[in-house]
Design a protein around this motif. Structure first.
Motif, PDB file in Angstrom:
ATOM      1  N   LYS A  53       0.840  -1.140   0.137  1.00  0.00           N
ATOM      2  CA  LYS A  53       0.127   0.076  -0.177  1.00  0.00           C
ATOM      3  C   LYS A  53       0.793   1.364   0.158  1.00  0.00           C
ATOM      4  N   ILE A  54       2.084   1.311   0.772  1.00  0.00           N
ATOM      5  CA  ILE A  54       2.822   2.354   0.816  1.00  0.00           C
ATOM      6  C   ILE A  54       3.455   2.634  -0.444  1.00  0.00           C
ATOM      7  N   HIS A  55       3.964   1.476  -1.194  1.00  0.00           N
ATOM      8  CA  HIS A  55       4.384   1.591  -2.438  1.00  0.00           C
ATOM      9  C   HIS A  55       3.331   2.298  -3.541  1.00  0.00           C
ATOM     10  N   THR A  56       2.142   1.734  -3.643  1.00  0.00           N
ATOM     11  CA  THR A  56       1.205   2.183  -4.474  1.00  0.00           C
ATOM     12  C   THR A  56       1.116   3.638  -4.056  1.00  0.00           C
ATOM     13  N   GLN A  57       0.842   4.335  -2.962  1.00  0.00           N
ATOM     14  CA  GLN A  57       0.534   5.306  -2.472  1.00  0.00           C
ATOM     15  C   GLN A  57       1.681   6.469  -2.993  1.00  0.00           C
ATOM     16  N   LEU A  58       2.856   6.024  -2.858  1.00  0.00           N
ATOM     17  CA  LEU A  58       3.917   6.852  -3.154  1.00  0.00           C
ATOM     18  C   LEU A  58       4.028   6.965  -4.639  1.00  0.00           C
ATOM     19  N   VAL A  59       3.750   6.094  -5.521  1.00  0.00           N
ATOM     20  CA  VAL A  59       3.838   6.282  -6.976  1.00  0.00           C
ATOM     21  C   VAL A  59       3.177   7.441  -7.446  1.00  0.00           C
ATOM     22  N   GLY A  60       3.988   8.247  -8.166  1.00  0.00           N
ATOM     23  CA  GLY A  60       3.477   9.830  -8.772  1.00  0.00           C
ATOM     24  C   GLY A  60       4.470  10.654  -8.463  1.00  0.00           C
ATOM     25  N   LYS A  61       4.073  12.003  -8.499  1.00  0.00           N
ATOM     26  CA  LYS A  61       4.947  13.018  -8.412  1.00  0.00           C
ATOM     27  C   LYS A  61       4.810  13.845  -7.213  1.00  0.00           C
ATOM     28  N   THR A 102      16.307  17.021 -14.158  1.00  0.00           N
ATOM     29  CA  THR A 102      16.547  15.718 -13.255  1.00  0.00           C
ATOM     30  C   THR A 102      18.170  15.984 -12.874  1.00  0.00           C
ATOM     31  N   THR A 103      18.154  15.814 -11.486  1.00  0.00           N
ATOM     32  CA  THR A 103      19.433  15.773 -10.871  1.00  0.00           C
ATOM     33  C   THR A 103      19.885  14.521 -10.178  1.00  0.00           C
ATOM     34  N   GLN A 104      18.927  13.551 -10.047  1.00  0.00           N
ATOM     35  CA  GLN A 104      19.538  12.417  -9.345  1.00  0.00           C
ATOM     36  C   GLN A 104      18.258  11.227  -9.868  1.00  0.00           C
ATOM     37  N   THR A 105      18.771  10.189 -10.171  1.00  0.00           N
ATOM     38  CA  THR A 105      17.975   9.060 -10.441  1.00  0.00           C
ATOM     39  C   THR A 105      18.524   7.792  -9.831  1.00  0.00           C
ATOM     40  N   THR A 106      17.787   7.006  -9.186  1.00  0.00           N
ATOM     41  CA  THR A 106      18.081   5.846  -8.250  1.00  0.00           C
ATOM     42  C   THR A 106      16.884   4.880  -7.987  1.00  0.00           C
ATOM     43  N   THR A 107      17.056   3.659  -7.541  1.00  0.00           N
ATOM     44  CA  THR A 107      16.190   2.970  -7.159  1.00  0.00           C
ATOM     45  C   THR A 107      15.592   3.019  -5.782  1.00  0.00           C
ATOM     46  N   TRP A 108      14.390   2.550  -5.694  1.00  0.00           N
ATOM     47  CA  TRP A 108      13.888   2.708  -4.166  1.00  0.00           C
ATOM     48  C   TRP A 108      12.934   1.495  -4.021  1.00  0.00           C
ATOM     49  N   HIS A 109      12.645   0.963  -2.466  1.00  0.00           N
ATOM     50  CA  HIS A 109      11.864   0.047  -2.156  1.00  0.00           C
ATOM     51  C   HIS A 109      11.412   0.332  -0.769  1.00  0.00           C
ATOM     52  N   VAL A 110      10.289  -0.040  -0.458  1.00  0.00           N
ATOM     53  CA  VAL A 110       9.656   0.075   0.758  1.00  0.00           C
ATOM     54  C   VAL A 110      10.319  -0.895   1.851  1.00  0.00           C
ATOM     55  N   VAL A 111      10.859  -0.236   2.866  1.00  0.00           N
ATOM     56  CA  VAL A 111      11.164  -0.923   4.176  1.00  0.00           C
ATOM     57  C   VAL A 111      10.235  -0.800   5.453  1.00  0.00           C
ATOM     58  N   ASN A 112      10.137  -1.950   6.091  1.00  0.00           N
ATOM     59  CA  ASN A 112       9.319  -2.107   7.280  1.00  0.00           C
ATOM     60  C   ASN A 112      10.518  -1.369   8.413  1.00  0.00           C
ATOM     61  N   TYR A 128      16.094  14.013   0.862  1.00  0.00           N
ATOM     62  CA  TYR A 128      14.750  14.600   0.930  1.00  0.00           C
ATOM     63  C   TYR A 128      13.833  13.612   1.618  1.00  0.00           C
ATOM     64  N   VAL A 129      14.290  12.177   1.582  1.00  0.00           N
ATOM     65  CA  VAL A 129      13.246  11.203   1.997  1.00  0.00           C
ATOM     66  C   VAL A 129      13.416  10.184   2.983  1.00  0.00           C
ATOM     67  N   PRO A 130      14.412  10.586   4.023  1.00  0.00           N
ATOM     68  CA  PRO A 130      14.512   9.652   5.070  1.00  0.00           C
ATOM     69  C   PRO A 130      13.429   9.695   6.031  1.00  0.00           C
ATOM     70  N   GLY A 131      13.331   8.556   6.861  1.00  0.00           N
ATOM     71  CA  GLY A 131      12.619   8.684   7.933  1.00  0.00           C
ATOM     72  C   GLY A 131      11.115   7.973   7.786  1.00  0.00           C
ATOM     73  N   GLN A 132      10.119   7.884   8.618  1.00  0.00           N
ATOM     74  CA  GLN A 132       9.032   7.095   8.491  1.00  0.00           C
ATOM     75  C   GLN A 132       8.025   7.841   7.370  1.00  0.00           C
ATOM     76  N   ILE A 133       7.291   6.995   6.648  1.00  0.00           N
ATOM     77  CA  ILE A 133       6.487   7.800   5.546  1.00  0.00           C
ATOM     78  C   ILE A 133       4.836   7.879   6.267  1.00  0.00           C
ATOM     79  N   LEU A 134       4.497   9.188   6.172  1.00  0.00           N
ATOM     80  CA  LEU A 134       3.224   9.428   6.874  1.00  0.00           C
ATOM     81  C   LEU A 134       2.335   9.896   5.557  1.00  0.00           C
ATOM     82  N   PHE A 135       1.227   9.427   5.455  1.00  0.00           N
ATOM     83  CA  PHE A 135       0.232   9.949   4.316  1.00  0.00           C
ATOM     84  C   PHE A 135      -0.962  10.729   5.015  1.00  0.00           C
ATOM     85  N   CYS A 136      -1.482  11.705   4.456  1.00  0.00           N
ATOM     86  CA  CYS A 136      -2.788  12.333   4.829  1.00  0.00           C
ATOM     87  C   CYS A 136      -3.140  13.039   3.606  1.00  0.00           C
TER      88      CYS A 136
END
Length: 158
Positions: A53-61, A102-112, A128-136
Motif C-alpha cells: 500500500k505504501i508503494h502504491t500510494q508513493l507512486v507519482g509526483k 533531473t538531478t538524481q535517478t536511483t532505485t527505491w523500495h519500501v522497508v518496514n 529529502y526522503v529519510p524517515g517514516q512515511i506518513l500520508f494524509c
C-alpha cells in the motif's frame, strides 16, 4: 539652534531603531508546517498500511513543500528546497528534479521500520526522503525527526 539639531537627530535615531526592530521581528516569525505532526499521524493511523500500500500510494509526483529539522525547529521553512519534485515510478525508480531538471535517478523500495511504520531504501542517498512515511490526503511526510533528523513535507502533484 543646537537643541533643534539634537532633537532632529534624536527623532531620526528613534525612527531608525523602530524600523530595524520591526524588520528583526518580521524575520524571526516562526513558520509552521502545512499540517501538524499530530494531525498527519492521526490521519495516517486511520488506514491499515503495509509495504504494498505504501508503494502504491508513493507512486507519482511529489512537490517539496516544507522542512523542519530536530536540532533547529524554529528555522522550519518553505524555501530550502523550493523547486524540488520527486517522482516515484512503479518500476521502483525514482527521479529527483530541481526546477524541472533531473538531478538524481536511483532505485527505491519500501522497508518496514516496525510498529506499523515504513520508510524507503534507495540505492543512492536521497536527502529529502529519510524517515517514516506518513500520508494524509494529498500529502506525504518523510518524518526523520524521531531520529534527530529533518522532516520533509511533500504535496502530490498531478
Amino acid at each position: 539652534m543646537k537643541m533643534k539639531t539634537f532633537f532632529k537627530l534624536w527623532i531620526f535615531l528613534v525612527l531608525v531603531c523602530q524600523i530595524s526592530c520591526t524588520k528583526e521581528k518580521e524575520s524571526t516569525v516562526k513558520q509552521e508546517p502545512p499540517i501538524t505532526l499530530s494531525n498527519i499521524l492521526e490521519c495516517y493511523r486511520l488506514a491499515t498500511w503495509d509495504s504494498a500500500k505504501i508503494h502504491t500510494q508513493l507512486v507519482g509526483k511529489w512537490e517539496w513543500e516544507y522542512i523542519r529539522c530536530y536540532w533547529n525547529p524554529e528555522d522550519g521553512n518553505y524555501d530550502d528546497y523550493k523547486g524540488v519534485l520527486i517522482e516515484f515510478k512503479a518500476d521502483k525508480t525514482l527521479e529527483v528534479l530541481v526546477n524541472g531538471q533531473t538531478t538524481q535517478t536511483t532505485t527505491w523500495h519500501v522497508v518496514n521500520l516496525n510498529d506499523g511504520y515504513f520508510g524507503i531504501s534507495t540505492n543512492e542517498l536521497v536527502v529529502y526522503v529519510p524517515g517514516q512515511i506518513l500520508f494524509c490526503t494529498e500529502r506525504v511526510l518523510f518524518n526523520d525527526s524521531y531520529t534527530d533528523g529533518c522532516d520533509n513535507y511533500f504535496k502530490r502533484k498531478n
